[in-house]
Design a protein around this motif. Structure first.
Motif, short mmCIF file in Angstrom:
data_model
loop_
_atom_site.label_atom_id
_atom_site.label_comp_id
_atom_site.label_asym_id
_atom_site.label_seq_id
_atom_site.Cartn_x
_atom_site.Cartn_y
_atom_site.Cartn_z
N ARG A 66 0.83 -1.21 0.00
CA ARG A 66 0.00 0.00 0.00
C ARG A 66 0.87 1.26 0.00
O ARG A 66 0.51 2.25 -0.64
N GLN A 67 2.00 1.22 0.70
CA GLN A 67 2.88 2.40 0.71
C GLN A 67 3.38 2.73 -0.69
O GLN A 67 3.39 3.88 -1.10
N TRP A 68 3.80 1.71 -1.43
CA TRP A 68 4.27 1.92 -2.80
C TRP A 68 3.13 2.42 -3.69
O TRP A 68 3.32 3.36 -4.48
N LEU A 69 1.95 1.79 -3.58
CA LEU A 69 0.82 2.19 -4.43
C LEU A 69 0.35 3.60 -4.09
O LEU A 69 0.06 4.39 -5.00
N ASP A 70 0.27 3.92 -2.80
CA ASP A 70 -0.19 5.24 -2.39
C ASP A 70 0.76 6.34 -2.86
O ASP A 70 0.32 7.40 -3.31
N GLU A 71 2.05 6.07 -2.76
CA GLU A 71 3.04 7.07 -3.17
C GLU A 71 3.00 7.30 -4.67
O GLU A 71 3.09 8.43 -5.14
N ALA A 72 2.82 6.22 -5.44
CA ALA A 72 2.78 6.34 -6.91
C ALA A 72 1.47 6.97 -7.37
O ALA A 72 1.44 7.68 -8.39
N ALA A 73 0.38 6.70 -6.64
CA ALA A 73 -0.95 7.27 -6.95
C ALA A 73 -1.35 7.09 -8.41
O ALA A 73 -1.80 8.03 -9.07
N LEU A 74 -1.17 5.88 -8.92
CA LEU A 74 -1.53 5.59 -10.30
C LEU A 74 -3.01 5.23 -10.39
O LEU A 74 -3.55 4.59 -9.48
N PRO A 75 -3.67 5.60 -11.49
CA PRO A 75 -5.10 5.29 -11.62
C PRO A 75 -5.39 3.81 -11.92
O PRO A 75 -6.54 3.38 -11.80
N ASN A 76 -4.35 3.05 -12.30
CA ASN A 76 -4.57 1.66 -12.72
C ASN A 76 -4.00 0.63 -11.75
O ASN A 76 -3.68 -0.50 -12.12
N THR A 77 -3.85 1.04 -10.47
CA THR A 77 -3.43 0.09 -9.44
C THR A 77 -4.44 0.11 -8.30
O THR A 77 -4.31 0.92 -7.37
N PRO A 78 -5.47 -0.75 -8.36
CA PRO A 78 -6.45 -0.80 -7.27
C PRO A 78 -5.80 -1.30 -5.98
O PRO A 78 -4.65 -1.76 -5.99
#
Length: 197
Positions: A66-78
């Protein structure tokens, strides 16, 4: 908690992307099994924006992902899914499945379970891509792989480099045929299968 970081992901992500970009060009929803830190997910999802990249991992690894996904804030990573191969699997169907450096960490019974569940979570034309070291004909393909396998088995008796032929048999039983076997740096392979209609 500190954001997890796997140096191997930084080393292998570009060669993996080069190899999956063409096979995944016509895909839309990828399930990544064993997302680890989440580093691959953000790199691949950023480079292939047409793909919905769904991370999955055992519950204890989800905060780091979640830390990696939240930091990247990409629209295509649920949001990442909790997935233990021996537990419940997602209800959704995916047209591609990707996994990196997982088969040699799991026990063989878990590898069998992964392949046994593929039909339930994939579309009729799904593609499967698995990256990591493989033995061929029951033999190591390099001295470094032999040393790595020794290190793995010292960590856990259930861990070992898998035989390509044994994995192919599991894929075939699940309705997937091998379509490509790409040599990768550091004596790894990226193997592709296609689900047979």
């Amino acid at each position: 908690m500190e954001k997890p970081n796997a140096p191997s992901c930084e080393r292998n992500r570009a060669p993996i992307l080069d190899a999956v970009r063409a096979p995944f060009a016509d895909r839309r929803h990828v399930l990544e099994i064993g997302s680890g830190t989440g580093q691959h997910a953000v790199y691949f999802a950023a480079a292939m924006p047409w793909l919905q990249w769904q991370c999955s991992e055992r519950e204890e690894h989800l905060p780091g992902i979640r830390q990696w996904l939240d930091e990247a804030a990409l629209p295509n990573t649920p949001a990442p899914l909790a997935l233990d191969v021996n537990g419940p699997w997602p209800a959704e169907r995916y047209d591609a499945v990707f996994s990196a450096n997982t088969l040699h960490i799991m026990g063989w019974n878990e590898v069998e379970q992964l392949f046994a569940q593929l039909q339930a979570v994939t579309t009729a034309d799904a593609k499967l891509a698995i990256y990591g070291p493989f033995n061929v004909g029951g033999r190591y393909t390099s001295e470094s792989n032999a040393a790595f396998d020794e290190w793995l088995q010292a960590r856990g008796a259930h861990m070992r480099i898998r035989d390509a032929e044994a994995v192919d048999a599991l894929a075939q039983a699940a309705g997937f045929a091998l379509t490509d076997d790409v040599a990768m740096p550091a004596n790894n392979r990226l193997r592709f299968w296609q689900r047979q209609r």
